[in-house]
Write a protein that holds these residues in place. Structure first.
Motif, PDB file in Angstrom:
ATOM      1  N   SER A 117     -12.347  14.914 -12.469  1.00  0.00           N
ATOM      2  CA  SER A 117     -11.523  15.951 -13.103  1.00  0.00           C
ATOM      3  C   SER A 117     -11.289  15.649 -14.580  1.00  0.00           C
ATOM      4  CB  SER A 117     -10.183  16.068 -12.370  1.00  0.00           C
ATOM      5  OG  SER A 117     -10.372  16.483 -11.035  1.00  0.00           O
ATOM      6  N   VAL A 118     -10.953  14.387 -14.885  1.00  0.00           N
ATOM      7  CA  VAL A 118     -10.738  14.007 -16.287  1.00  0.00           C
ATOM      8  C   VAL A 118     -12.041  14.123 -17.067  1.00  0.00           C
ATOM      9  CG1 VAL A 118     -10.173  12.069 -17.808  1.00  0.00           C
ATOM     10  CG2 VAL A 118      -8.757  12.540 -15.808  1.00  0.00           C
ATOM     11  N   SER A 124     -14.923  19.677 -21.748  1.00  0.00           N
ATOM     12  CA  SER A 124     -14.608  20.998 -22.294  1.00  0.00           C
ATOM     13  C   SER A 124     -14.166  20.948 -23.753  1.00  0.00           C
ATOM     14  CB  SER A 124     -13.519  21.665 -21.448  1.00  0.00           C
ATOM     15  OG  SER A 124     -12.283  20.985 -21.585  1.00  0.00           O
ATOM     16  N   VAL A 125     -13.796  19.767 -24.272  1.00  0.00           N
ATOM     17  CA  VAL A 125     -13.358  19.654 -25.669  1.00  0.00           C
ATOM     18  C   VAL A 125     -14.266  18.722 -26.480  1.00  0.00           C
ATOM     19  CG1 VAL A 125     -10.957  20.154 -25.107  1.00  0.00           C
ATOM     20  CG2 VAL A 125     -11.750  17.778 -25.071  1.00  0.00           C
ATOM     21  N   TYR A 135     -18.616  11.391 -20.888  1.00  0.00           N
ATOM     22  CA  TYR A 135     -17.705  12.119 -20.015  1.00  0.00           C
ATOM     23  C   TYR A 135     -18.390  12.538 -18.715  1.00  0.00           C
ATOM     24  CZ  TYR A 135     -15.019  12.486 -24.369  1.00  0.00           C
ATOM     25  OH  TYR A 135     -14.351  12.213 -25.532  1.00  0.00           O
ATOM     26  N   TRP A 136     -19.515  13.255 -18.858  1.00  0.00           N
ATOM     27  CA  TRP A 136     -20.176  13.746 -17.651  1.00  0.00           C
ATOM     28  C   TRP A 136     -21.104  12.700 -17.047  1.00  0.00           C
ATOM     29  CZ3 TRP A 136     -18.421  18.412 -16.013  1.00  0.00           C
ATOM     30  CH2 TRP A 136     -18.937  18.848 -14.789  1.00  0.00           C
ATOM     31  N   GLY A 137     -21.781  11.936 -17.891  1.00  0.00           N
ATOM     32  CA  GLY A 137     -22.688  10.935 -17.361  1.00  0.00           C
ATOM     33  C   GLY A 137     -21.962   9.792 -16.690  1.00  0.00           C
ATOM     34  N   ARG A 196     -17.106  26.846 -20.794  1.00  0.00           N
ATOM     35  CA  ARG A 196     -15.858  26.080 -20.757  1.00  0.00           C
ATOM     36  C   ARG A 196     -14.908  26.501 -19.620  1.00  0.00           C
ATOM     37  NH1 ARG A 196     -16.677  25.847 -26.389  1.00  0.00           N
ATOM     38  NH2 ARG A 196     -16.660  23.708 -27.184  1.00  0.00           N
ATOM     39  N   PRO A 197     -14.590  27.796 -19.454  1.00  0.00           N
ATOM     40  CA  PRO A 197     -13.647  28.167 -18.382  1.00  0.00           C
ATOM     41  C   PRO A 197     -14.070  27.700 -16.990  1.00  0.00           C
ATOM     42  CG  PRO A 197     -13.893  29.980 -19.924  1.00  0.00           C
ATOM     43  CD  PRO A 197     -14.926  28.971 -20.303  1.00  0.00           C
TER      44      PRO A 197
END
Length: 461
Positions: A117-118, A124-125, A135-137, A196-197
């Motif tokens: 989640s974090v 998104s930013v 972040y995603w990796g 993003r949403p």
């Protein structure tokens, strides 16, 4: 006289005492005993967590074009985050299983859901490509890697004495269910509202599931004062295993000295190469080579996912009743035949041949999961979930090698025909690997002769 019930895990009702009434009525006791065992509620909560993690795995493919067009990043930079995610997804699994033995299942699942989640919220930013990799990796990769089938193996091993195969198959299907449920919704949302949403919404959904886990998930049947489902007596909760990371390495060292580990790891590497590695990364270009449109190709891939979920459930049911070694041999044989027939099915276009391929191949796609979990638990006992984590890492390694090799072969040869034929032959190699696995009793004798470490002995039952 005591009141008899059909629940073998429940103690008998107290006998009637003179002068104290007749005790609880048999009908009331029987009615209370017909309530679902708490293990099924735990499995349901675990399935929700796995479904959520599966939803996060569908996002990277949806972000490539928006990020490329919006930020001007190279596709290779974007793909690096996906590659890091996949590697950590596989490597995290055994350490997550060890951490569950040290800190408890609920705490590890909460941390995993918080990480994904974090990671999604930070994505998104983000303003730079390296942040996507971090972040995603890294964050999402570690989080989803903690909610793989090692989580399912731990839940089924702790909470179920009977129906373990069915539960493992159901939780295996849950991961694909998350992809099937969320992929079309996320794709439509990205197209309508931007990327993003949907990412933020998915992150918030992860936090909601984390709250559910806090309220409903428990580490062990002893926490609820019950026996595992199907067991006649309660099982004491094992003490926390110290040094989770070091234990994961030690378990690998012990397992690697046994033949069953290498047979299972080899089979699962072949499984990864002939499923995730080839289908999820090379199916679309292969279909395009034969003139199939993107919508038709994506629909066929979704059908494979639908049938794979059904196949996982059926395989779990069969694993509880048949020899898992023979099931694996049968699954790999069927998969070999389907891959052998795939070039002709693709050449025929979107017709009955390709539909037949998606049905048969899909049914054996994830069907290998319940038998492999069962074999790992049988042969490595309490360490089975950690061992299965390392076997899952082999699965991801096989998938990564196949994904790269198949794409390279396409560039070199101009098509995938030889790729399908080679993978069909590789599937047949897995058949004897499954059949030569020795029964647990024989494994016990061989292990006892090779090492004095009692923790390697398989669990009873």
């Amino acid at each position: 006289m005591t009141c008899r019930t059909s629940d073998p895990s429940a103690p008998p009702a107290p006998p009637a005492q003179p002068g104290r009434g007749s005790g609880p009525p048999c009908r009331a006791v029987a009615r209370s005993r017909r309530r679902p065992h708490p293990a099924w509620g735990i499995a349901a909560v675990a399935a929700v967590a796995i479904v959520t993690a599966g939803a996060f795995s569908t996002v990277p493919g949806l972000l490539v074009t928006p990020l490329h067009e919006g930020y001007g990043w190279d596709r290779g930079q974007i793909a690096l985050a996906t590659a890091v995610n996949m590697v950590l997804y596989g490597l995290t699994a055994p350490f997550a299983a060890a951490a569950m033995d040290r800190f408890g299942v609920r705490r590890v699942v909460l941390v995993a859901l918080s990480l994904v989640s974090v990671g999604a919220l930070l994505t998104s930013v983000m303003t730079a490509a390296w942040q996507l990799t971090l972040y995603w990796g890294v964050l999402v990769g570690i989080g989803t890697g903690s909610l793989t089938m090692t989580f399912a193996a731990t839940v089924s091993a702790h909470w179920f004495h009977r129906r373990r195969g069915l539960v493992a198959g159901g939780l295996g299907a849950a991961s694909h269910l998350g992809q099937l449920l969320f992929l079309p919704l996320l794709a439509s949302a990205v197209e309508r509202y931007g990327w993003r949403p949907p990412v933020v919404t998915l992150a918030l959904a992860g936090l909601v599931v984390a709250a559910l886990v806090t309220l409903a998930l428990r580490d062990h049947p002893a926490d609820r004062g019950v026996a595992p489902y199907g067991a006649r007596v309660p099982v004491p909760k094992p003490p926390p295993a110290r040094g989770a990371a070091a234990r994961g390495v030690r378990v690998l060292g012990r397992a690697a000295r046994t033949g069953p580990f290498w047979l299972l790891a080899g089979m699962y590497a072949i499984c990864g190469a002939t499923t995730n590695g080839i289908m999820w990364s090379n199916w679309m270009p292969a279909a395009h080579d034969h003139g199939l449109g993107a919508t038709v190709a994506a629909s066929m891939l979704s059908l494979i996912g639908v049938f794979s979920a059904l196949g996982a459930l059926a395989s779990g049911w069969l694993t509880d009743r048949l020899d898992p070694r023979r099931l694996l041999a049968g699954y790999f044989t069927v998969r070999a035949l389907t891959l052998l027939a795939l070039p002709q099915a693709l050449a025929a276009g979107a017709g009955p041949e390709l539909l037949a391929f998606t049905l048969v191949y899909g049914l054996v796609d994830v069907a290998t999961v319940p038998p492999v979990i069962t074999l790992a638990n049988e042969r490595f006992g309490a360490e089975g979930p950690v061992v299965f984590g390392w076997i899952t890492a082999a699965h991801q390694l096989g998938a990564g090698v196949a994904a790269f090799a198949a794409a390279a072969a396409r560039d070199l040869l101009g098509g995938y025909t030889l790729v399908w034929l080679v993978l069909s032959a590789v599937c047949l190699v897995a058949v004897p690997l499954a059949l030569v696995l020795v029964p647990p009793a024989a494994t016990d004798a061989a292990t006892d002769a090779a090492t004095d470490d009692a923790t390697v002995a398989p669990a009873a039952g």
